[in-house]
Design an enzyme around this catalytic site. Structure first.
Site, PDB file in Angstrom:
ATOM      1  N   ARG A 173     -53.357 -17.403 -78.387  1.00 54.45           N
ATOM      2  CA  ARG A 173     -52.754 -16.697 -77.253  1.00 54.45           C
ATOM      3  C   ARG A 173     -51.491 -15.974 -77.698  1.00 54.45           C
ATOM      4  O   ARG A 173     -50.619 -16.567 -78.319  1.00 54.45           O
ATOM      5  CB  ARG A 173     -52.431 -17.695 -76.130  1.00 54.45           C
ATOM      6  CG  ARG A 173     -53.674 -18.416 -75.686  1.00 54.45           C
ATOM      7  CD  ARG A 173     -53.461 -19.213 -74.421  1.00 54.45           C
ATOM      8  NE  ARG A 173     -54.713 -19.874 -74.065  1.00 54.45           N
ATOM      9  CZ  ARG A 173     -54.882 -20.687 -73.041  1.00 54.45           C
ATOM     10  NH1 ARG A 173     -53.848 -20.937 -72.237  1.00 54.45           N
ATOM     11  NH2 ARG A 173     -56.048 -21.247 -72.788  1.00 54.45           N
ATOM     12  N   ARG A 231     -44.938 -24.203 -76.402  1.00 64.17           N
ATOM     13  CA  ARG A 231     -45.685 -22.963 -76.181  1.00 64.17           C
ATOM     14  C   ARG A 231     -45.900 -22.290 -77.517  1.00 64.17           C
ATOM     15  O   ARG A 231     -44.965 -21.788 -78.129  1.00 64.17           O
ATOM     16  CB  ARG A 231     -44.918 -22.034 -75.235  1.00 64.17           C
ATOM     17  CG  ARG A 231     -45.674 -20.788 -74.831  1.00 64.17           C
ATOM     18  CD  ARG A 231     -44.869 -19.931 -73.881  1.00 64.17           C
ATOM     19  NE  ARG A 231     -44.634 -20.606 -72.602  1.00 64.17           N
ATOM     20  CZ  ARG A 231     -45.501 -20.607 -71.591  1.00 64.17           C
ATOM     21  NH1 ARG A 231     -46.630 -19.958 -71.698  1.00 64.17           N
ATOM     22  NH2 ARG A 231     -45.224 -21.232 -70.479  1.00 64.17           N
ATOM     23  N   GLU A 279     -47.954 -29.046 -68.484  1.00 61.97           N
ATOM     24  CA  GLU A 279     -49.343 -28.754 -68.129  1.00 61.97           C
ATOM     25  C   GLU A 279     -50.231 -28.989 -69.352  1.00 61.97           C
ATOM     26  O   GLU A 279     -50.096 -28.309 -70.362  1.00 61.97           O
ATOM     27  CB  GLU A 279     -49.438 -27.289 -67.669  1.00 61.97           C
ATOM     28  CG  GLU A 279     -50.832 -26.883 -67.261  1.00 61.97           C
ATOM     29  CD  GLU A 279     -50.939 -25.383 -67.006  1.00 61.97           C
ATOM     30  OE1 GLU A 279     -49.910 -24.775 -66.618  1.00 61.97           O
ATOM     31  OE2 GLU A 279     -52.030 -24.830 -67.206  1.00 61.97           O
ATOM     32  N   SER A 293     -56.016 -27.597 -66.976  1.00 64.63           N
ATOM     33  CA  SER A 293     -56.177 -26.734 -65.829  1.00 64.63           C
ATOM     34  C   SER A 293     -57.666 -26.767 -65.528  1.00 64.63           C
ATOM     35  O   SER A 293     -58.470 -26.340 -66.332  1.00 64.63           O
ATOM     36  CB  SER A 293     -55.734 -25.326 -66.224  1.00 64.63           C
ATOM     37  OG  SER A 293     -55.296 -24.618 -65.111  1.00 64.63           O
ATOM     38  N   ARG A 296     -49.225 -30.284 -76.275  1.00 68.23           N
ATOM     39  CA  ARG A 296     -48.401 -30.917 -75.243  1.00 68.23           C
ATOM     40  C   ARG A 296     -48.756 -32.386 -75.069  1.00 68.23           C
ATOM     41  O   ARG A 296     -47.918 -33.201 -74.665  1.00 68.23           O
ATOM     42  CB  ARG A 296     -48.543 -30.156 -73.928  1.00 68.23           C
ATOM     43  CG  ARG A 296     -47.914 -28.771 -74.023  1.00 68.23           C
ATOM     44  CD  ARG A 296     -48.138 -27.980 -72.772  1.00 68.23           C
ATOM     45  NE  ARG A 296     -47.670 -26.607 -72.929  1.00 68.23           N
ATOM     46  CZ  ARG A 296     -47.974 -25.638 -72.087  1.00 68.23           C
ATOM     47  NH1 ARG A 296     -48.740 -25.882 -71.035  1.00 68.23           N
ATOM     48  NH2 ARG A 296     -47.517 -24.424 -72.287  1.00 68.23           N
TER      49      ARG A 296
END
Length: 429
Positions: A263, A278, A350, A353, A392
Site C-alpha cells: 500500500r 503504518r 485496527e 476489517s 499491528r
RNA sequence: GGAGGGGUGGCCGAGCGGCUAAGGCACCGGUCUUGAAAACCGAGGUCGGGUGAAUGCCCGCGUGGGUUCGAGUCCCACCCCCUCCGCCA
C-alpha cells in the site's frame, strides 16, 4: 457496482444511501445515470428494429442474387439503413461507456442498520478482555523490538525507504509461526480452503474488487507489464471466480490465503509513521466468502467471529466497531473493524476489517449462481475480512506481553510451534 | 523471446461471404415396458445478455476494431491454451 435497474426503479433509495455516506456528488451521478439510461434504451430499441429489418432484407437480397435477379435497389436502401445502425451503435456504446464510468465510481449502498456520518459516528458493538495495565511504564514496540534484536527499522529504510521494515531472528520466526497458526485455525476449525495466490494482478482484477478506478494512487503499479501489486489477498480471492456461473450447491465458498500486502498510503503521510503502525508492505491472512444473498448478513457475523477468535486465542484485549456509512470502504455495505489494545502506544489498533459487499463486487467481477435448476442466475454476495494483519498484531503482542526487564512472553498457544516461550534481550541471556 | 497448431452450444465437432450455424454425444419430453435399459419418434427443446405490455425482436462463434447490403467465414490488432526450441529458480 450498483445495479442500474435499482437506480432506475428506486433512485431515491440510492440518493439517500449516497448522502448517508456523505457523498456530495451522488445526487448528480444518479440523475446523469437516469438520463443516459433513457437515451441508451431509446437508441437500442431503434437499432433493434432496424437490424430486424436488415436481417429480413438481406435474406431477400441473397435469394434474388441466387436467382440471378437484380437487387441493387434494396442494396442501396440497406446501405442507408446500415449507416443509421452504425450511428445508433455508436450512440449506445458511448452511453455505455459513460454509464460504466459513473457506475464504477459510485460506492456501495450501506445497509439500513449502518449509522450515517463519518468516523466520529462509528459504533462500539462489543469488547473482549481487559486492556492490560502494566505496573511499570509500558514501552512502545519499536523500543522493545529494537532492544530484543528482532526488529530492524533503520535497515528496512535503508533497503527500501521509509515504511519498510525488517524482522530478524525470533521476530521473523514469530511472524511466520503466526501466519502458519492462523491459516491452520481457519482451515481446521472454520472450514476454509487455503490458497496460494498471485501477488501481481491485472487492472481488471483491481477494478473487480473496487480499488480501481478511483484509488489508483493507493496501489503500486509495475509499468513494464501493467500489473499491480495487491493491497490485500481479497483481490485475487474475490477475482478467483470471475465470469463464472456457480451452482447453488457450490456455495458457500470459503477461502483463506496469506499474502504480503502493498500500500502506497498516499494520503497518510505523517500519520502513524513510527514503528510498525503504518507500513508500505505487510503480511496478512485474509478470509473471503462467496455466499447466497439470504445468508450474507449472517455470514458477516460468522466471519467477524472467526477473526475475533484469533485475538481471543492470543489473549489480547480488543473491541468490535461497526463503521458508520462515511467511514465504510468503497465496496462495503457494512463493516466491523477489530481493534486490539496496544498499551505501549496507548492506542486501539485496527487489525481487521470484516465487510459484507453484498452483490457489489460480484457484479463487477460477474460471479453468479443459479439458486435452483431452471431459475435465472443471480449475483452472489462476497465478504472479506483480515484474520489478521500481522504488523499491528505483533505490536499488540509485544506491548501486551512485555515485562519490566524488556523481555516479552509468548502467548501459550504459540509456544510449542515457536520452540521458545519468551523473547529475551541479548544482554540478559 | 522464436516457430508451429488451436479457441464454434453442457461436451465433441463441421462450417465456398447469403435463407434458420451440419452432424454426433449428453440431458429433457414422448412411444414401448411391471420397472429400467435398449430401440424408436420429434421441421422439437436446452446457454447468457439486452429490449418490450406481449406472441416477439435484437446481440453473443476467444476479445476489440475494420471491409460488406450481409461476417463464424475476409482484413488488422490483442488475449488465452497446446507442442517444439531458447532462457531460467
Amino acid at each position: 457496482m450498483l445495479d442500474l435497474k435499482t437506480i432506475r426503479s428506486d433512485p431515491d433509495r440510492v440518493r439517500e444511501a449516497m448522502s448517508r455516506r456523505g457523498l456530495q456528488n451522488g445526487e448528480a451521478a444518479v440523475g446523469e445515470l437516469l438520463t443516459l439510461d433513457e437515451e441508451r434504451r431509446a437508441a437500442v430499441r431503434r437499432g433493434d428494429d432496424l437490424r430486424a429489418r436488415r436481417n429480413e432484407v438481406s435474406r431477400v437480397i441473397g435469394e434474388l442474387k441466387q436467382k440471378g435477379e437484380d437487387a441493387s435497389g434494396l442494396i442501396e436502401e440497406m446501405r442507408t439503413v446500415g449507416r443509421e445502425i452504425g450511428e445508433l451503435e455508436d450512440q449506445v456504446s458511448e452511453a455505455d461507456r459513460r454509464t460504466q464510468t459513473l457506475l464504477l465510481n459510485l460506492p456501495n449502498c450501506p445497509l439500513r442498520e449502518v449509522d450515517p456520518g463519518g468516523e466520529e459516528s462509528n459504533r462500539l458493538i462489543r469488547e473482549w478482555g481487559e486492556p492490560v495495565a502494566h505496573p511499570f511504564p509500558a514501552r512502545p514496540h519499536w523500543e522493545l523490538g529494537e532492544e530484543l534484536g528482532v526488529l530492524d527499522l533503520p535497515r528496512g529504510a535503508k533497503v527500501s525507504g521509509s515504511g519498510f521494515t525488517v524482522l530478524r531472528g525470533a521476530g521473523a520466526r514469530l511472524q511466520r509461526v503466526l501466519i502458519d497458526w492462523m491459516l491452520d485455525l481457519h482451515v481446521q476449525r472454520h472450514g476454509y480452503e487455503e490458497l496460494r495466490v498471485p501477488y501481481l494482478v491485472t487492472e481488471e482484477s483491481l477494478t473487480g474488487t473496487g480499488q480501481l478506478p478511483k484509488f489508483a494512487e493507493d496501489s503500486y503499479l509495475t509499468e513494464r507489464d501493467d500489473l499491480w501489486l495487491i493491497p490485500t489477498a481479497e483481490v485475487p480471492l474475490t477475482n478467483l471466480h470471475r465470469d463464472e456461473l456457480l451452482g447453488a450447491d457450490q456455495l458457500p465458498l470459503r477461502y483463506t490465503a496469506y499474502s504480503p500486502c502493498f500500500r502506497r498510503e498516499a494520503g497518510a503521510a505523517g500519520a502513524d509513521t513510527r514503528g510498525l503502525l503504518r507500513v508500505h508492505q505487510f503480511d496478512k491472512v485474509e478470509l473471503v466468502r462467496y455466499e447466497t444473498p439470504e445468508r450474507s448478513r449472517e455470514a458477516l457475523e460468522e466471519l467477524t467471529a472467526e477473526a475475533e477468535e484469533v485475538l481471543q486465542e492470543l489473549g489480547l484485549a480488543y473491541r468490535v466497531i461497526r463503521l458508520a456509512a462515511g467511514d465504510l470502504g468503497f465496496s462495503s455495505a457494512m463493516t466491523y473493524d477489530l481493534e486490539v489494545w496496544a498499551p505501549g502506544v496507548e492506542k486501539w489498533l485496527e487489525v481487521s476489517s470484516c465487510s459484507n459487499c453484498l452483490d457489489y463486487q460480484a457484479r463487477r467481477v460477474n460471479v453468479r449462481y443459479r439458486p435452483a435448476p431452471g431459475e435465472r442466475p443471480e449475483f452472489v454476495h462476497t465478504l472479506n475480512g483480515s484474520a489478521l494483519a500481522l504488523p499491528r498484531l505483533m505490536v499488540a503482542l509485544f506491548e501486551t506481553y512485555q515485562r519490566e526487564d524488556g523481555s516479552v512472553e509468548m502467548p501459550s498457544v504459540l509456544q510449542e510451534r515457536l520452540g521458545f516461550s519468551e523473547l529475551v534481550p541479548p544482554s540478559h541471556s
